[in-house]
Motif scaffolding. Structure first.
Motif, PDB file in Angstrom:
ATOM      1  N   THR A 158       0.824  -1.210   0.000  1.00  0.00           N
ATOM      2  CA  THR A 158       0.000   0.000   0.000  1.00  0.00           C
ATOM      3  C   THR A 158       0.857   1.259   0.000  1.00  0.00           C
ATOM      4  O   THR A 158       1.710   1.424   0.874  1.00  0.00           O
ATOM      5  CB  THR A 158      -0.916   0.036   1.240  1.00  0.00           C
ATOM      6  OG1 THR A 158      -1.707  -1.141   1.273  1.00  0.00           O
ATOM      7  CG2 THR A 158      -1.821   1.257   1.204  1.00  0.00           C
ATOM      8  N   PRO A 159       0.656   2.149  -0.975  1.00  0.00           N
ATOM      9  CA  PRO A 159       1.352   3.440  -0.919  1.00  0.00           C
ATOM     10  C   PRO A 159       0.806   4.279   0.231  1.00  0.00           C
ATOM     11  O   PRO A 159      -0.406   4.395   0.410  1.00  0.00           O
ATOM     12  CB  PRO A 159       1.015   4.074  -2.286  1.00  0.00           C
ATOM     13  CG  PRO A 159      -0.217   3.376  -2.746  1.00  0.00           C
ATOM     14  CD  PRO A 159      -0.183   1.997  -2.170  1.00  0.00           C
ATOM     15  N   LYS A 160       1.689   4.799   1.021  1.00  0.00           N
ATOM     16  CA  LYS A 160       1.271   5.501   2.246  1.00  0.00           C
ATOM     17  C   LYS A 160       0.426   6.736   1.957  1.00  0.00           C
ATOM     18  O   LYS A 160      -0.363   7.178   2.783  1.00  0.00           O
ATOM     19  CB  LYS A 160       2.512   5.900   3.063  1.00  0.00           C
ATOM     20  CG  LYS A 160       3.483   4.756   3.328  1.00  0.00           C
ATOM     21  CD  LYS A 160       2.816   3.622   4.075  1.00  0.00           C
ATOM     22  CE  LYS A 160       3.799   2.501   4.401  1.00  0.00           C
ATOM     23  NZ  LYS A 160       4.263   1.781   3.218  1.00  0.00           N
ATOM     24  N   GLU A 161       0.580   7.317   0.750  1.00  0.00           N
ATOM     25  CA  GLU A 161      -0.150   8.555   0.446  1.00  0.00           C
ATOM     26  C   GLU A 161      -1.580   8.289  -0.029  1.00  0.00           C
ATOM     27  O   GLU A 161      -2.401   9.195  -0.047  1.00  0.00           O
ATOM     28  CB  GLU A 161       0.596   9.349  -0.644  1.00  0.00           C
ATOM     29  CG  GLU A 161       2.024   9.729  -0.281  1.00  0.00           C
ATOM     30  CD  GLU A 161       2.994   8.582  -0.509  1.00  0.00           C
ATOM     31  OE1 GLU A 161       2.586   7.597  -1.153  1.00  0.00           O
ATOM     32  OE2 GLU A 161       4.147   8.669  -0.040  1.00  0.00           O
ATOM     33  N   HIS A 162      -1.881   7.066  -0.446  1.00  0.00           N
ATOM     34  CA  HIS A 162      -3.201   6.778  -1.016  1.00  0.00           C
ATOM     35  C   HIS A 162      -3.787   5.528  -0.382  1.00  0.00           C
ATOM     36  O   HIS A 162      -4.154   4.581  -1.092  1.00  0.00           O
ATOM     37  CB  HIS A 162      -3.104   6.621  -2.532  1.00  0.00           C
ATOM     38  CG  HIS A 162      -2.420   7.760  -3.226  1.00  0.00           C
ATOM     39  ND1 HIS A 162      -3.024   8.980  -3.419  1.00  0.00           N
ATOM     40  CD2 HIS A 162      -1.167   7.861  -3.748  1.00  0.00           C
ATOM     41  CE1 HIS A 162      -2.184   9.789  -4.056  1.00  0.00           C
ATOM     42  NE2 HIS A 162      -1.044   9.133  -4.257  1.00  0.00           N
ATOM     43  N   LEU A 163      -3.896   5.516   0.914  1.00  0.00           N
ATOM     44  CA  LEU A 163      -4.358   4.330   1.625  1.00  0.00           C
ATOM     45  C   LEU A 163      -5.766   3.933   1.219  1.00  0.00           C
ATOM     46  O   LEU A 163      -6.026   2.802   0.809  1.00  0.00           O
ATOM     47  CB  LEU A 163      -4.295   4.559   3.140  1.00  0.00           C
ATOM     48  CG  LEU A 163      -2.938   4.379   3.814  1.00  0.00           C
ATOM     49  CD1 LEU A 163      -3.063   4.705   5.297  1.00  0.00           C
ATOM     50  CD2 LEU A 163      -2.432   2.970   3.628  1.00  0.00           C
ATOM     51  N   LEU A 164      -6.711   4.869   1.351  1.00  0.00           N
ATOM     52  CA  LEU A 164      -8.116   4.550   1.106  1.00  0.00           C
ATOM     53  C   LEU A 164      -8.375   4.214  -0.359  1.00  0.00           C
ATOM     54  O   LEU A 164      -9.121   3.284  -0.668  1.00  0.00           O
ATOM     55  CB  LEU A 164      -8.996   5.714   1.556  1.00  0.00           C
ATOM     56  CG  LEU A 164      -8.992   6.005   3.065  1.00  0.00           C
ATOM     57  CD1 LEU A 164      -9.882   7.198   3.387  1.00  0.00           C
ATOM     58  CD2 LEU A 164      -9.447   4.777   3.844  1.00  0.00           C
ATOM     59  N   ASP A 165      -7.754   4.974  -1.256  1.00  0.00           N
ATOM     60  CA  ASP A 165      -7.948   4.713  -2.683  1.00  0.00           C
ATOM     61  C   ASP A 165      -7.424   3.338  -3.064  1.00  0.00           C
ATOM     62  O   ASP A 165      -8.089   2.579  -3.785  1.00  0.00           O
ATOM     63  CB  ASP A 165      -7.235   5.784  -3.517  1.00  0.00           C
ATOM     64  CG  ASP A 165      -7.914   7.133  -3.408  1.00  0.00           C
ATOM     65  OD1 ASP A 165      -9.084   7.169  -2.959  1.00  0.00           O
ATOM     66  OD2 ASP A 165      -7.290   8.145  -3.763  1.00  0.00           O
ATOM     67  N   TYR A 166      -6.255   3.019  -2.572  1.00  0.00           N
ATOM     68  CA  TYR A 166      -5.652   1.724  -2.899  1.00  0.00           C
ATOM     69  C   TYR A 166      -6.498   0.576  -2.346  1.00  0.00           C
ATOM     70  O   TYR A 166      -6.768  -0.405  -3.025  1.00  0.00           O
ATOM     71  CB  TYR A 166      -4.232   1.656  -2.327  1.00  0.00           C
ATOM     72  CG  TYR A 166      -3.462   0.424  -2.746  1.00  0.00           C
ATOM     73  CD1 TYR A 166      -2.758   0.408  -3.957  1.00  0.00           C
ATOM     74  CD2 TYR A 166      -3.425  -0.711  -1.940  1.00  0.00           C
ATOM     75  CE1 TYR A 166      -2.046  -0.710  -4.352  1.00  0.00           C
ATOM     76  CE2 TYR A 166      -2.719  -1.838  -2.333  1.00  0.00           C
ATOM     77  CZ  TYR A 166      -2.033  -1.833  -3.537  1.00  0.00           C
ATOM     78  OH  TYR A 166      -1.338  -2.953  -3.919  1.00  0.00           O
ATOM     79  N   GLY A 167      -6.942   0.706  -1.104  1.00  0.00           N
ATOM     80  CA  GLY A 167      -7.763  -0.335  -0.492  1.00  0.00           C
ATOM     81  C   GLY A 167      -9.093  -0.516  -1.193  1.00  0.00           C
ATOM     82  O   GLY A 167      -9.527  -1.649  -1.456  1.00  0.00           O
ATOM     83  N   ALA A 168      -9.753   0.607  -1.528  1.00  0.00           N
ATOM     84  CA  ALA A 168     -11.051   0.531  -2.205  1.00  0.00           C
ATOM     85  C   ALA A 168     -10.905  -0.118  -3.588  1.00  0.00           C
ATOM     86  O   ALA A 168     -11.765  -0.905  -4.014  1.00  0.00           O
ATOM     87  CB  ALA A 168     -11.651   1.925  -2.337  1.00  0.00           C
ATOM     88  N   ASN A 169      -9.828   0.178  -4.271  1.00  0.00           N
ATOM     89  CA  ASN A 169      -9.614  -0.416  -5.594  1.00  0.00           C
ATOM     90  C   ASN A 169      -9.333  -1.909  -5.513  1.00  0.00           C
ATOM     91  O   ASN A 169      -9.713  -2.666  -6.410  1.00  0.00           O
ATOM     92  CB  ASN A 169      -8.457   0.285  -6.302  1.00  0.00           C
ATOM     93  CG  ASN A 169      -8.883   1.584  -6.964  1.00  0.00           C
ATOM     94  OD1 ASN A 169      -9.697   1.591  -7.883  1.00  0.00           O
ATOM     95  ND2 ASN A 169      -8.356   2.685  -6.483  1.00  0.00           N
ATOM     96  N   ARG A 170      -8.705  -2.353  -4.440  1.00  0.00           N
ATOM     97  CA  ARG A 170      -8.449  -3.790  -4.286  1.00  0.00           C
ATOM     98  C   ARG A 170      -9.750  -4.538  -3.999  1.00  0.00           C
ATOM     99  O   ARG A 170      -9.916  -5.683  -4.423  1.00  0.00           O
ATOM    100  CB  ARG A 170      -7.427  -4.034  -3.186  1.00  0.00           C
ATOM    101  CG  ARG A 170      -6.067  -3.385  -3.381  1.00  0.00           C
ATOM    102  CD  ARG A 170      -5.311  -3.889  -4.614  1.00  0.00           C
ATOM    103  NE  ARG A 170      -5.804  -3.416  -5.904  1.00  0.00           N
ATOM    104  CZ  ARG A 170      -5.533  -2.223  -6.426  1.00  0.00           C
ATOM    105  NH1 ARG A 170      -4.794  -1.360  -5.753  1.00  0.00           N
ATOM    106  NH2 ARG A 170      -5.996  -1.895  -7.612  1.00  0.00           N
ATOM    107  N   ILE A 171     -10.673  -3.911  -3.283  1.00  0.00           N
ATOM    108  CA  ILE A 171     -11.991  -4.513  -3.076  1.00  0.00           C
ATOM    109  C   ILE A 171     -12.732  -4.595  -4.406  1.00  0.00           C
ATOM    110  O   ILE A 171     -13.371  -5.602  -4.736  1.00  0.00           O
ATOM    111  CB  ILE A 171     -12.802  -3.715  -2.045  1.00  0.00           C
ATOM    112  CG1 ILE A 171     -12.131  -3.789  -0.665  1.00  0.00           C
ATOM    113  CG2 ILE A 171     -14.235  -4.237  -1.955  1.00  0.00           C
ATOM    114  CD1 ILE A 171     -12.806  -2.939   0.392  1.00  0.00           C
ATOM    115  N   LEU A 172     -12.628  -3.524  -5.193  1.00  0.00           N
ATOM    116  CA  LEU A 172     -13.267  -3.504  -6.512  1.00  0.00           C
ATOM    117  C   LEU A 172     -12.667  -4.570  -7.417  1.00  0.00           C
ATOM    118  O   LEU A 172     -13.388  -5.177  -8.227  1.00  0.00           O
ATOM    119  CB  LEU A 172     -13.127  -2.121  -7.141  1.00  0.00           C
ATOM    120  CG  LEU A 172     -13.808  -1.903  -8.494  1.00  0.00           C
ATOM    121  CD1 LEU A 172     -15.300  -2.181  -8.396  1.00  0.00           C
ATOM    122  CD2 LEU A 172     -13.552  -0.490  -8.991  1.00  0.00           C
TER     123      LEU A 172
END
Length: 208
Positions: A158-172
């Motif tokens: 996970t890139p530290k600057e984009h935690l929520l975006d990265y996590g949401a995209n992995r769920i998608l």
């Protein structure tokens, strides 16, 4: 000589000989090559199509990485359509849980300003503990493996600057992979269903 009960010393010590455990055969250690098993069944063919479509879609959308989506497609596609839907739900639950735990632990580590090696060691250990505990608490033991895989993929990348975006995209990603597998399984023929239908249908009597 003999013992007090009439048992000879040789027979007594003979009973104390250790059993040769190492000579026992362990069935699950055998590797038997069956050339007849080298065949492509319908489920294998469907899985290949589902993974291919998933990777193709990600390439067209320039959406990377496609790791979790491809894994979701393989995990979801089963013999029957209803079972595929069930395993798609299991995959989605495990994927979401792994992502949430990974993001929370990463955020806590950032707040505490932990050094990277300590963050990875403590976070990975605590994270896998939480994954197993929550899967069992929600009565989803079948999600432990895929949730653990998702947790490690997100936690260690996970890139530290984009935690929520990265996590949401992995769920998608998991939703896309599972959806493609379910659609492929639904559209392509299932020979097992036809066999079951032919067995359950009573034979028709011929008219006189």
């Amino acid at each position: 000589g003999e013992l007090s009960n009439g048992l000879s010393l040789s027979s007594f010590f003979g009973t104390l000989k250790p059993k040769k455990v190492w000579q026992r055969k362990i069935p699950y250690m055998k590797l038997n090559l069956d050339l007849k098993s080298f065949k492509v069944g319908m489920r294998t063919f469907k899985t290949t199509i589902a993974v291919g479509l998933t990777i193709t879609l990600f390439e067209l959308l320039n959406r990377q990485p496609a790791v979790l989506a491809a894994i979701a497609a393989v995990f979801t596609l089963r013999t029957e359509h209803e079972t595929s839907v069930k395993f798609g739900r299991i995959r989605l639950f495990g994927n979401t849980l792994g992502v949430v735990i990974a993001i929370l632990l990463t955020q806590i580590a950032l707040w505490m300003n932990l050094p990277l090696p300590i963050y990875r060691v403590l976070g990975a250990s605590l994270g896998i503990l939480l994954v197993i505990v929550f899967c069992n608490a929600f009565n989803h033991p079948a999600s432990v493996v895929n949730s653990s895989a998702t947790f490690f993929v997100v936690f260690l990348n996970t890139p530290k600057e984009h935690l929520l975006d990265y996590g949401a995209n992995r769920i998608l990603d998991a939703i896309i992979g599972s959806a493609i597998a379910i659609i492929v399984n639904r559209l392509l023929p299932n020979p097992h269903v036809k066999k079951e239908a032919s067995r359950s249908t009573p034979g028709r009597s011929t008219p006189p």
